[in-house]
Design a protein around this motif. Structure first.
Motif, PDB file in Angstrom:
ATOM      1  N   PHE A  75     -81.412 -42.262 -30.472  1.00  0.00           N
ATOM      2  CA  PHE A  75     -80.136 -42.503 -29.809  1.00  0.00           C
ATOM      3  C   PHE A  75     -80.058 -41.837 -28.442  1.00  0.00           C
ATOM      4  CE2 PHE A  75     -78.787 -43.281 -34.273  1.00  0.00           C
ATOM      5  CZ  PHE A  75     -78.561 -44.632 -34.095  1.00  0.00           C
ATOM      6  N   ALA A  76     -80.878 -40.804 -28.227  1.00  0.00           N
ATOM      7  CA  ALA A  76     -80.887 -40.153 -26.917  1.00  0.00           C
ATOM      8  C   ALA A  76     -81.785 -40.904 -25.941  1.00  0.00           C
ATOM      9  CB  ALA A  76     -81.341 -38.713 -27.039  1.00  0.00           C
ATOM     10  N   SER A  77     -82.237 -42.076 -26.334  1.00  0.00           N
ATOM     11  CA  SER A  77     -83.116 -42.906 -25.496  1.00  0.00           C
ATOM     12  C   SER A  77     -84.336 -42.138 -25.003  1.00  0.00           C
ATOM     13  CB  SER A  77     -82.376 -43.456 -24.279  1.00  0.00           C
ATOM     14  OG  SER A  77     -81.044 -43.683 -24.546  1.00  0.00           O
ATOM     15  N   TRP A  78     -84.845 -41.258 -25.820  1.00  0.00           N
ATOM     16  CA  TRP A  78     -86.082 -40.528 -25.510  1.00  0.00           C
ATOM     17  C   TRP A  78     -85.960 -39.672 -24.249  1.00  0.00           C
ATOM     18  CZ3 TRP A  78     -85.760 -45.364 -27.573  1.00  0.00           C
ATOM     19  CH2 TRP A  78     -86.339 -45.534 -28.838  1.00  0.00           C
ATOM     20  N   ARG A  79     -84.758 -39.209 -23.936  1.00  0.00           N
ATOM     21  CA  ARG A  79     -84.579 -38.344 -22.770  1.00  0.00           C
ATOM     22  C   ARG A  79     -84.138 -36.954 -23.204  1.00  0.00           C
ATOM     23  NH1 ARG A  79     -80.927 -41.911 -18.792  1.00  0.00           N
ATOM     24  NH2 ARG A  79     -81.925 -43.916 -19.175  1.00  0.00           N
ATOM     25  N   PRO A  80     -84.809 -35.922 -22.699  1.00  0.00           N
ATOM     26  CA  PRO A  80     -84.508 -34.556 -23.136  1.00  0.00           C
ATOM     27  C   PRO A  80     -83.053 -34.148 -22.891  1.00  0.00           C
ATOM     28  CG  PRO A  80     -86.585 -34.608 -21.944  1.00  0.00           C
ATOM     29  CD  PRO A  80     -85.988 -35.974 -21.816  1.00  0.00           C
ATOM     30  N   GLY A  81     -82.479 -34.546 -21.756  1.00  0.00           N
ATOM     31  CA  GLY A  81     -81.109 -34.132 -21.456  1.00  0.00           C
ATOM     32  C   GLY A  81     -80.127 -34.635 -22.499  1.00  0.00           C
ATOM     33  N   ARG A  82     -80.262 -35.902 -22.827  1.00  0.00           N
ATOM     34  CA  ARG A  82     -79.357 -36.485 -23.814  1.00  0.00           C
ATOM     35  C   ARG A  82     -79.598 -35.932 -25.205  1.00  0.00           C
ATOM     36  NH1 ARG A  82     -78.620 -42.782 -22.406  1.00  0.00           N
ATOM     37  NH2 ARG A  82     -77.637 -42.417 -20.399  1.00  0.00           N
ATOM     38  N   LEU A  83     -80.826 -35.508 -25.412  1.00  0.00           N
ATOM     39  CA  LEU A  83     -81.173 -34.925 -26.704  1.00  0.00           C
ATOM     40  C   LEU A  83     -80.305 -33.699 -26.953  1.00  0.00           C
ATOM     41  CD1 LEU A  83     -83.561 -35.559 -28.693  1.00  0.00           C
ATOM     42  CD2 LEU A  83     -84.599 -33.519 -27.769  1.00  0.00           C
ATOM     43  N   VAL A  84     -80.155 -32.873 -25.912  1.00  0.00           N
ATOM     44  CA  VAL A  84     -79.331 -31.669 -26.037  1.00  0.00           C
ATOM     45  C   VAL A  84     -77.896 -32.079 -26.348  1.00  0.00           C
ATOM     46  CG1 VAL A  84     -78.477 -29.627 -24.865  1.00  0.00           C
ATOM     47  CG2 VAL A  84     -80.800 -30.427 -24.437  1.00  0.00           C
ATOM     48  N   LEU A  85     -77.431 -33.085 -25.645  1.00  0.00           N
ATOM     49  CA  LEU A  85     -76.069 -33.582 -25.877  1.00  0.00           C
ATOM     50  C   LEU A  85     -75.892 -34.008 -27.340  1.00  0.00           C
ATOM     51  CD1 LEU A  85     -73.412 -34.433 -24.321  1.00  0.00           C
ATOM     52  CD2 LEU A  85     -74.356 -36.741 -24.481  1.00  0.00           C
ATOM     53  N   GLY A  86     -76.846 -34.801 -27.817  1.00  0.00           N
ATOM     54  CA  GLY A  86     -76.755 -35.294 -29.197  1.00  0.00           C
ATOM     55  C   GLY A  86     -76.764 -34.158 -30.200  1.00  0.00           C
ATOM     56  N   ALA A  87     -77.665 -33.199 -29.997  1.00  0.00           N
ATOM     57  CA  ALA A  87     -77.765 -32.078 -30.936  1.00  0.00           C
ATOM     58  C   ALA A  87     -76.488 -31.250 -30.913  1.00  0.00           C
ATOM     59  CB  ALA A  87     -78.969 -31.209 -30.595  1.00  0.00           C
ATOM     60  N   TRP A  88     -75.937 -31.014 -29.739  1.00  0.00           N
ATOM     61  CA  TRP A  88     -74.709 -30.219 -29.644  1.00  0.00           C
ATOM     62  C   TRP A  88     -73.531 -30.951 -30.249  1.00  0.00           C
ATOM     63  CZ3 TRP A  88     -74.788 -27.553 -24.142  1.00  0.00           C
ATOM     64  CH2 TRP A  88     -75.749 -26.532 -24.183  1.00  0.00           C
ATOM     65  N   LEU A  89     -73.526 -32.256 -30.059  1.00  0.00           N
ATOM     66  CA  LEU A  89     -72.456 -33.048 -30.635  1.00  0.00           C
ATOM     67  C   LEU A  89     -72.487 -32.948 -32.157  1.00  0.00           C
ATOM     68  CD1 LEU A  89     -70.327 -35.007 -29.451  1.00  0.00           C
ATOM     69  CD2 LEU A  89     -71.817 -36.830 -30.226  1.00  0.00           C
ATOM     70  N   PHE A  90     -73.677 -33.084 -32.692  1.00  0.00           N
ATOM     71  CA  PHE A  90     -73.810 -32.997 -34.142  1.00  0.00           C
ATOM     72  C   PHE A  90     -73.440 -31.593 -34.626  1.00  0.00           C
ATOM     73  CE2 PHE A  90     -76.064 -32.195 -38.071  1.00  0.00           C
ATOM     74  CZ  PHE A  90     -75.672 -33.291 -38.818  1.00  0.00           C
ATOM     75  N   GLY A  91     -74.010 -30.595 -33.949  1.00  0.00           N
ATOM     76  CA  GLY A  91     -73.701 -29.220 -34.322  1.00  0.00           C
ATOM     77  C   GLY A  91     -72.222 -28.927 -34.160  1.00  0.00           C
ATOM     78  N   GLY A  92     -71.644 -29.462 -33.094  1.00  0.00           N
ATOM     79  CA  GLY A  92     -70.228 -29.203 -32.813  1.00  0.00           C
ATOM     80  C   GLY A  92     -69.324 -29.772 -33.879  1.00  0.00           C
ATOM     81  N   THR A  93     -69.568 -31.014 -34.288  1.00  0.00           N
ATOM     82  CA  THR A  93     -68.690 -31.593 -35.304  1.00  0.00           C
ATOM     83  C   THR A  93     -68.901 -30.909 -36.655  1.00  0.00           C
ATOM     84  OG1 THR A  93     -70.210 -33.423 -35.033  1.00  0.00           O
ATOM     85  CG2 THR A  93     -67.916 -33.869 -34.593  1.00  0.00           C
ATOM     86  N   THR A  94     -70.154 -30.485 -36.921  1.00  0.00           N
ATOM     87  CA  THR A  94     -70.401 -29.755 -38.170  1.00  0.00           C
ATOM     88  C   THR A  94     -69.601 -28.455 -38.175  1.00  0.00           C
ATOM     89  OG1 THR A  94     -72.634 -30.644 -38.205  1.00  0.00           O
ATOM     90  CG2 THR A  94     -72.181 -28.805 -39.661  1.00  0.00           C
ATOM     91  N   ALA A  95     -69.685 -27.719 -37.057  1.00  0.00           N
ATOM     92  CA  ALA A  95     -68.961 -26.447 -36.983  1.00  0.00           C
ATOM     93  C   ALA A  95     -67.457 -26.692 -37.012  1.00  0.00           C
ATOM     94  CB  ALA A  95     -69.352 -25.703 -35.702  1.00  0.00           C
ATOM     95  N   LEU A  96     -67.028 -27.765 -36.365  1.00  0.00           N
ATOM     96  CA  LEU A  96     -65.592 -28.053 -36.287  1.00  0.00           C
ATOM     97  C   LEU A  96     -65.014 -28.371 -37.657  1.00  0.00           C
ATOM     98  CD1 LEU A  96     -63.088 -28.514 -34.481  1.00  0.00           C
ATOM     99  CD2 LEU A  96     -63.733 -30.910 -34.396  1.00  0.00           C
ATOM    100  N   GLN A  97     -65.761 -29.150 -38.450  1.00  0.00           N
ATOM    101  CA  GLN A  97     -65.178 -29.545 -39.736  1.00  0.00           C
ATOM    102  C   GLN A  97     -65.016 -28.333 -40.644  1.00  0.00           C
ATOM    103  OE1 GLN A  97     -66.264 -30.082 -43.017  1.00  0.00           O
ATOM    104  NE2 GLN A  97     -68.494 -29.935 -43.014  1.00  0.00           N
ATOM    105  N   LEU A  98     -65.963 -27.380 -40.570  1.00  0.00           N
ATOM    106  CA  LEU A  98     -65.805 -26.158 -41.362  1.00  0.00           C
ATOM    107  C   LEU A  98     -64.656 -25.314 -40.834  1.00  0.00           C
ATOM    108  CD1 LEU A  98     -69.547 -25.259 -41.862  1.00  0.00           C
ATOM    109  CD2 LEU A  98     -67.903 -25.736 -43.663  1.00  0.00           C
ATOM    110  N   ALA A  99     -64.574 -25.251 -39.490  1.00  0.00           N
ATOM    111  CA  ALA A  99     -63.501 -24.459 -38.895  1.00  0.00           C
ATOM    112  C   ALA A  99     -62.143 -25.046 -39.244  1.00  0.00           C
ATOM    113  CB  ALA A  99     -63.681 -24.383 -37.384  1.00  0.00           C
ATOM    114  N   LEU A 100     -62.061 -26.356 -39.275  1.00  0.00           N
ATOM    115  CA  LEU A 100     -60.805 -27.018 -39.636  1.00  0.00           C
ATOM    116  C   LEU A 100     -60.408 -26.667 -41.060  1.00  0.00           C
ATOM    117  CD1 LEU A 100     -61.011 -30.609 -38.139  1.00  0.00           C
ATOM    118  CD2 LEU A 100     -59.262 -28.902 -37.689  1.00  0.00           C
ATOM    119  N   GLN A 101     -61.391 -26.711 -41.966  1.00  0.00           N
ATOM    120  CA  GLN A 101     -61.097 -26.352 -43.351  1.00  0.00           C
ATOM    121  C   GLN A 101     -60.666 -24.896 -43.444  1.00  0.00           C
ATOM    122  OE1 GLN A 101     -63.286 -27.455 -46.804  1.00  0.00           O
ATOM    123  NE2 GLN A 101     -64.695 -28.693 -45.646  1.00  0.00           N
ATOM    124  N   ALA A 102     -61.384 -24.033 -42.693  1.00  0.00           N
ATOM    125  CA  ALA A 102     -61.130 -22.596 -42.802  1.00  0.00           C
ATOM    126  C   ALA A 102     -59.803 -22.219 -42.163  1.00  0.00           C
ATOM    127  CB  ALA A 102     -62.270 -21.816 -42.158  1.00  0.00           C
TER     128      ALA A 102
END
Lengths: 303, 358
Positions: free
Chosen positions: A233-260
């Motif tokens: 999904f990052a179209s094989w580009r390193p910059g977008r890769l960081v975006l994708g990983a942070w997005l995934f990490g961010g929503t994971t952290a957010l959903q726990l924070a929301l519950q907490a």
């Protein structure tokens, strides 16, 4: 919602996304060289167990990370030899590598379940760590977080600016042409696969040595597959890769924070789906890239 | 060819079966665990029970176990295999094994089954559980006294009555000693996943919790609390003494040893009957792990007093006046909850925020 601290959330985001980022950047290089290695999950979990075993045996988390990179790279060479030398099907071999890695790690990890590992200290960055907001978000992590970002920057530079990186891309785009120009297609690909293995191993070890920190069977729990998806999904580009990983990490952290944070009205099932949905959605919208031309095809000099 | 193979297979199977029957003087006892024995929590304690059985009966018994069995079809397969291999009795040690236990029990009426924390029984299926909520009440008291942020984090596994009972019992006591107290609950949807549990613990600590209670089985939340510094935790299912004296300040220990020895003994004597056991602190099935010096002496005294009062039957953790979360009356002044309601408990008491996932 009001009682979620955005600074802590961003700080958690960076930690949660690091293992995925490491595994994904390795796979990105592999795919840019024209090889599809679906064994990321297997290499990650092997890295997790190798890292934990070496770290507890030696007492040094750094030796653990080195062991994780070596162990997973060695495993990736099984895939490399099978697909590059014996020209086996990459998809089937990659899937087999995942299954093999899961089994192998369970075997190696016998006797390490429930054991306490050595702890990894945060990197102490004087001055920087005291900057308001940015300090806690960016400058109070362990060294592996920075190493991961460093690897991404290095890969971006390597692919776009260095001669060797261009050779690697040429091999990935059209292996016949690259071969005709005199480049060693198989050798380049084997090196890329080993690099991908080492990165996946580091990502796995980050889980078993920093995030949890413990060894459990199957502890990567699908992180390798997420990494694979993010590469595409990052179209094989390193910059977008960081975006994708942070997005995934961010929503994971957010959903726990929301519950907490208490008093959330969103059903938890949706919250738990959110990381996957958000990552796929945003990266699909951004998607403009094209897969490397020779991705997943076997190469033999005679053909 | 195929028929021949089949026949050969059948003969082999019969040979195995008769072989198993031939050595029937030994009572074969099987155990299936939901996590690895090395979780140092729930499954570890059940395995301690297995070892107690071996020690008590020596050569009279043979035990087998399978660890990390997923709740679902896999459990049924494992149970069937155990029964086919001649097990006389099988302990299925997780709530989620209930259906598998009932299905396999129907197919093997001569095998005795013991299902932990479930509610379905049959002629050859007993259930047993411990009143963990009694221990939760003691934890709640310590948590309420110890918290400075007045935010107590709770890692729930699945929203089933057993877990909800624990949350309520802890909250009632915490609220009693500290009216300001607030519970934050994160559902991990797992019994054992150190990565998820660690993340849940960190999210709770980030949200301001300085006490973490867990109803999941790994020590990962303890590690997370230790790293965070000024946070206290409680050992779950097992003592988790590795993390004492801080963050782990006390624990609930499930002690199945006596029950397992009694039940296996009953099978050996031929007196086994299908029963429903729900035992608490008084029977020793629920133990309170040592309260460490990180807890002030007067709090420790109060906690031990509560424990003794519960054991003596003087205090019931669910005693009115208690309202449900929506404000409607549940228990009147002095009234205590009956076991039926407790077994099916599916609501929070008044004061706990958030919804129970359905």
């Amino acid at each position: 919602m009001s009682n979620i601290d955005p600074v802590l959330l961003l700080s958690a985001l960076i930690v949660v996304s690091t293992p995925i980022l490491l595994a994904a950047i390795g796979e990105l290089v592999v795919e840019r060289a024209g090889v599809l290695n679906l064994g990321v999950e297997g290499m990650m979990i092997t890295g997790a167990v190798c890292g934990f075993v070496v770290a507890t045996a030696s007492g040094s988390p750094w030796l653990g990370f080195a062991g994780a990179a070596l162990g997973a790279a060695a495993l990736s060479m099984v895939f490399g030899v099978l697909t590059q030398v014996f020209l086996s099907n990459q998809v089937a071999t990659g899937l087999a590598l995942t299954l093999f890695g899961l089994g192998l790690s369970a075997l190696l990890g016998q006797g390490y379940i429930g054991v306490k590992g050595p702890s990894v200290p945060d990197l102490y960055l004087p001055l920087l760590r005291d900057i308001p907001v940015l300090g806690p978000v960016l400058f109070r992590h362990d060294i592996i977080v920075y190493l991961a970002l460093g690897i991404v920057a290095g890969v971006a530079w390597f692919l776009n600016r260095s001669r060797a990186g261009r050779v690697l891309r040429a091999v990935g785009e059209n292996h016949d042409a690259a071969h005709a120009l005199g480049y060693k297609v198989v050798r380049v690909r084997l090196m890329a696969i080993a690099f991908g293995g080492a990165c996946a191993g580091l990502g796995g070890a980050y889980l078993s040595l920093v995030r949890v920190p413990q060894w459990t069977e199957g502890m990567t729990a699908g992180a390798g597959w997420i990494a694979l998806a993010i590469v595409v999904f990052a179209s094989w580009r390193p910059g977008r890769l960081v975006l994708g990983a942070w997005l995934f990490g961010g929503t994971t952290a957010l959903q726990l924070a929301l519950q907490a944070s208490g008093g959330v009205q969103i059903p938890i099932e949706y919250l738990q789906m959110a990381p996957y949905l958000a990552t796929i959605l945003v990266l699909v919208i951004l998607r403009t890239g094209r897969a490397p031309g020779s991705l997943g095809r076997s190469f033999h000099a005679s053909s | 060819m195929t028929i021949k193979k089949l026949l050969l297979g059948a003969t082999a199977a019969m040979a195995v079966a008769t072989g198993a029957m031939a050595q029937d003087d030994k009572t074969k006892v099987g155990f299936i665990y939901v996590g690895p024995i090395g979780d140092l929590g729930w499954s570890y304690q059940h395995d301690q029970g297995r070892l107690a059985v071996e020690e008590a009966f020596g050569d009279q018994v043979e035990t087998v176990y399978v660890e990390s069995v997923p709740e679902g079809p896999d459990a049924e397969r494992v149970l069937t295999q155990m029964a086919l291999q001649g097990a006389d009795m099988i302990f299925t040690t997780s709530f989620g094994f209930m259906e598998a236990t009932m299905n396999v029990a129907q197919k093997f009426p001569d095998v005795k089954f013991e299902h932990a924390t479930g509610y379905q029984r049959a002629d050859n299926v007993s259930t047993y559980s411990a009143r963990f909520y009694e221990g939760r009440a003691v934890q709640g008291l310590i948590a309420g006294e110890m918290t400075e942020s007045n935010i107590i984090g709770y890692i729930g596994s699945y929203p089933i009555p057993e877990v909800i009972r624990g949350i309520n019992a802890a909250y009632i006591q915490a609220k009693k000693v500290n009216p300001e107290v607030e519970f934050r609950i994160v559902w991990a949807y797992t019994w054992f996943d150190p990565a998820k549990e660690a993340e849940a613990a960190k999210a709770l600590i980030d949200a301001g919790a300085d006490v973490i209670l867990q109803h999941t089985d790994s020590t990962a939340p303890q590690a997370a609390a230790q790293e965070a510094g000024d946070v206290i935790t409680f050992g779950q299912a097992s003592d988790m003494l590795d993390y004492a004296p801080k963050p782990r300040v006390s624990s609930i220990i499930d002690n199945w040893n006596q029950y397992y020895v009694d039940r296996v003994g009953a099978v050996i004597d031929g007196t086994w009957e299908s029963t429903d056991t729900w035992a608490g602190i008084d029977s020793g099935m629920v133990e309170i792990g040592e309260i460490t010096e990180a807890v002030p002496a007067e709090v420790r005294e109060a906690a031990l007093e509560l424990k003794d009062a519960i054991a003596a039957g003087e205090v019931h953790p669910f005693t009115g006046p208690l309202n449900k979360q929506d404000g409607s009356e549940w228990l009147a002044e002095g009234e205590t909850a009956d076991d039926g309601t407790l077994l099916g408990l599916n609501f929070y008491v008044e004061g706990i925020e958030g919804d129970i996932p359905q």
